[in-house]
Enzyme design. Structure first.
Site, PDB file in Angstrom:
ATOM      1  N   ARG A 233     -49.436 -31.748  15.085  1.00 24.23           N
ATOM      2  CA  ARG A 233     -49.441 -33.197  15.009  1.00 24.23           C
ATOM      3  C   ARG A 233     -48.662 -33.675  13.792  1.00 24.23           C
ATOM      4  O   ARG A 233     -48.820 -33.126  12.686  1.00 24.23           O
ATOM      5  CB  ARG A 233     -50.888 -33.729  14.866  1.00 24.23           C
ATOM      6  N   GLU A 262     -44.178 -41.569  16.839  1.00 20.73           N
ATOM      7  CA  GLU A 262     -43.407 -41.129  18.009  1.00 20.73           C
ATOM      8  C   GLU A 262     -43.250 -42.285  18.969  1.00 20.73           C
ATOM      9  O   GLU A 262     -44.154 -43.118  19.062  1.00 20.73           O
ATOM     10  CB  GLU A 262     -44.148 -39.963  18.681  1.00 20.73           C
ATOM     11  N   HIS A 280     -41.590 -33.627  20.921  1.00 14.10           N
ATOM     12  CA  HIS A 280     -42.969 -33.341  21.343  1.00 14.10           C
ATOM     13  C   HIS A 280     -42.987 -32.605  22.696  1.00 14.10           C
ATOM     14  O   HIS A 280     -43.520 -33.097  23.688  1.00 14.10           O
ATOM     15  CB  HIS A 280     -43.787 -34.642  21.428  1.00 14.10           C
TER      16      HIS A 280
END
Ligand SMILES: NC(=O)C1=CN([C@@H]2O[C@H](COP(=O)(O)OP(=O)(O)OC[C@H]3O[C@@H](n4cnc5c(N)ncnc54)[C@H](O)[C@@H]3O)[C@@H](O)[C@H]2O)C=CC1
Ligand SMILES: O=C(O)CCC(=O)C(=O)O
Length: 528
Positions: A233, A262, A280
């Site tokens: 994360r 993000e 991601h």
């Protein structure tokens, strides 16, 4: 009524189809919703399924008046306000196992790409630059990989890194020396990991305690020339501190699948040649996406069908076998709670739940939640459920105590619930009689034998001839039929209790007339 499910991000059809094939389930796929749109329509849905991009904040949860369950197709639930979900009685489930392999493999891909400059060299080639000197890498063999967070993914990374003949040192609050040695890795404190690793990879959840775990101080403690990987994360690494550490050459490479905000496009870290990144993609494989979609959709179907969900995030998880055994007690416990609150004239201050006998071999917190739900729901209505029962009790300053003893108290299993208010204490006990089901067996110090079901009148009176007769006539005059009757007393002419099972709800006006009869101390009509 149909059960409406909103899916706001792309998840695998393997999962969606299972929902669509279920009668009475309506699925809406809306991957283009912004925050405002989502807030405006969320009240129409019973379930919401998201991945990591949809921010399920309190502002989304509070207007979601029909929402019962949120499914996270993946592991991290940091995009869901769990407190707000719990307070509003919304169950959150995730899919913690389905993408472990993919995230571990992605971490290894990042580690190898980083150590051999593969993205940078490829990028140069695409620009017609044949440069072999610039992209000299390092071998992984005999280097030390430091893993912070040795959960599902961290452990899989450790096994793979051993396959690369790396030394592995890991820190996790739940890791022991014995476990580490069984895995063929070294157990270290966080300081030891920071000081000894050539590569450091983080695999913790993003929590208050892990926010900026790799900060300036941590970078200072690292070996010069260290390389960093984050496929967990954004937020675990302080991005400014990482940037400075790269500029100062303390850190010579970083591979980032995640950043604090993000989607990330124009980030100063991405401008550094030492940084490689993916958008991601840790869980972006066909296999992981199928797994997590199927897992989360199956849990939603279990919820719809009243079964036990496998991966609850804001409720204790129950295994199927345990659930099968404890489920009959759930019904009894909730009914005891519902019954008891009718006996209290003031607001509850303390609830004490005592378990005795064989039942104490089980984990009892789910049962206690049911009992508390039963107590609270008379005044809080359907808003209270087993998810928010403890939270709501806490918010109302009700203290909860639980005790258990394996010693049998007259029955093989006995649950006693005591409710303390400012001026009184009332209690009720119940058991499951073998083959006969749930029974209330004690109210305060009186013994009774009543099924906790239907319409019950509880009458506290003085043991005098004629009291029962007068009651019976009054009820008959109001066309109320008595199905069963139980009487118990402390001694002749003393305190007594009468429990009448009647065939219909007893109106207030009848209760008032009963109260007016001589030798009656209180009357309650309870509908279970
Ligand atoms: N990039 C991606 O697409 C994906 C990212 N993830 C993320 O990867 C992370 C790890 O996932 P899992 O391994 O499935 O979770 P996990 O819950 O199995 O493991 C997390 C581990 O971190 C440990 N931990 C907690 N606080 C710590 C601390 N202060 N220091 C050291 N260790 C600590 C816990 O004890 C636990 O063992 C999560 O943040 C998850 O959201 C997961 C899947 C895909
Ligand atoms: O692909 C996704 O949905 C993100 C996966 C992820 O980060 C997680 O499962 O925690």
């Amino acid at each position: 009524m149909a059960f409406r499910i909103l899916i706001t991000e792309s998840i695998s059809n393997e999962g969606i189809q299972r929902l669509q094939e279920t009668p009475n389930v309506i699925v809406e796929l809306r991957s283009n919703l912004d925050f405002k749109d989502l807030t405006a329509i969320i009240h129409q849905f019973d379930a919401l399924i998201v991945r990591s991009q949809t921010q399920v904040t309190r502002e989304i949860i509070e207007p979601a008046t029909n929402l019962k369950i949120i499914g996270r197709a993946g592991v991290g639930v940091d995009n869901i306000d769990l407190d707000a979900a719990t307070e509003n009685g919304i169950l959150v489930v995730n899919a913690p196992n389905g993408n472990t392999n993919s995230a571990a493999e992605h971490t290894m891909a990042m580690l190898m790409a980083l150590s051999r400059n593969i993205p940078q060299a490829y990028h140069a080639l695409k620009q017609n630059k044949w440069d072999r000197k610039q992209y000299i890498g390092v071998e992984l063999k005999d280097k030390t990989l430091g893993i912070i967070g040795l959960g599902r993914i961290g452990a899989e990374v450790a096994y793979r890194a051993r396959g690369q003949r790396m030394n592995v040192i890991a820190y996790d609050p739940f890791l022991t020396k014995e476990k580490a040695s069984k895995m063929g890795i070294e157990y270290g404190s966080i300081q030891a990991v920071l000081q000894s690793a050539d590569f450091i990879t983080v695999h913790t959840p993003l929590l208050k305690e892990t926010k900026h775990l790799l900060n300036r101080d941590a970078f200072e403690r690292m070996k010069p020339g260290v390389q960093i990987i984050n496929c967990a994360r954004g937020g675990i690494i302080d991005e400014d501190a990482l940037y400075e550490a790269i500029i100062s050459k303390k850190v010579v490479g970083a591979a980032l699948d995640v950043l604090e905000e993000e989607p990330f496009l124009q980030h100063k870290l991405l401008e550094l040649p030492e940084v490689i990144a993916t958008p991601h993609l840790g869980a972006s494989t066909i296999e992981a996406q199928e797994n997590v979609a199927v897992d989360v959709c199956q849990d939603i179907l279990r919820y719809i069908h009243g079964g036990v969900v496998r991966n609850p995030v804001n409720l204790p998880s129950l295994d199927k076998e345990f659930y099968r055994k404890i489920e009959p007690y759930f019904h009894l416990g909730e009914k005891l709670g519902e019954f008891l609150i009718y006996l209290a004239d003031e607001s509850p201050e303390e609830i004490t739940i005592s378990y005795a006998g064989d039942i104490t071999s089980y984990e009892l917190s789910p049962l206690s939640r049911k009992i508390i739900k039963g107590i609270l729901k008379r005044h809080l209505g359907t808003h209270v459920n087993e998810i928010n029962a403890l939270y709501l009790a806490n918010r109302k300053d009700i203290q909860i105590h639980e005790s258990k003893t394996s010693t049998k108290k007259g029955f093989s299993n006995l649950i006693t619930v005591e409710l303390k208010t400012k001026s009184t204490k009332r209690n009720v006990s119940g058991t499951l009689l073998n083959g006969l089901g749930a029974r209330i067996v004690k109210i305060d110090h009186f013994s009774v034998d009543v099924t906790p079901k239907g319409h019950i009148i509880v009458i506290h009176h003085t043991d005098q001839p004629g009291v029962i007769g007068k009651m019976g006539s009054l009820l008959a005059n109001h066309d109320i039929n008595i199905a069963t009757m139980q009487v118990d007393r402390s001694d002749i002419g003393g305190d007594a209790i009468m429990m009448l099972k009647v065939d219909k709800h007893v109106e207030e006006v009848v209760l008032n007339k009963l109260m007016m009869l001589e030798d009656i101390h209180y009357v309650r009509a309870i509908d279970l």
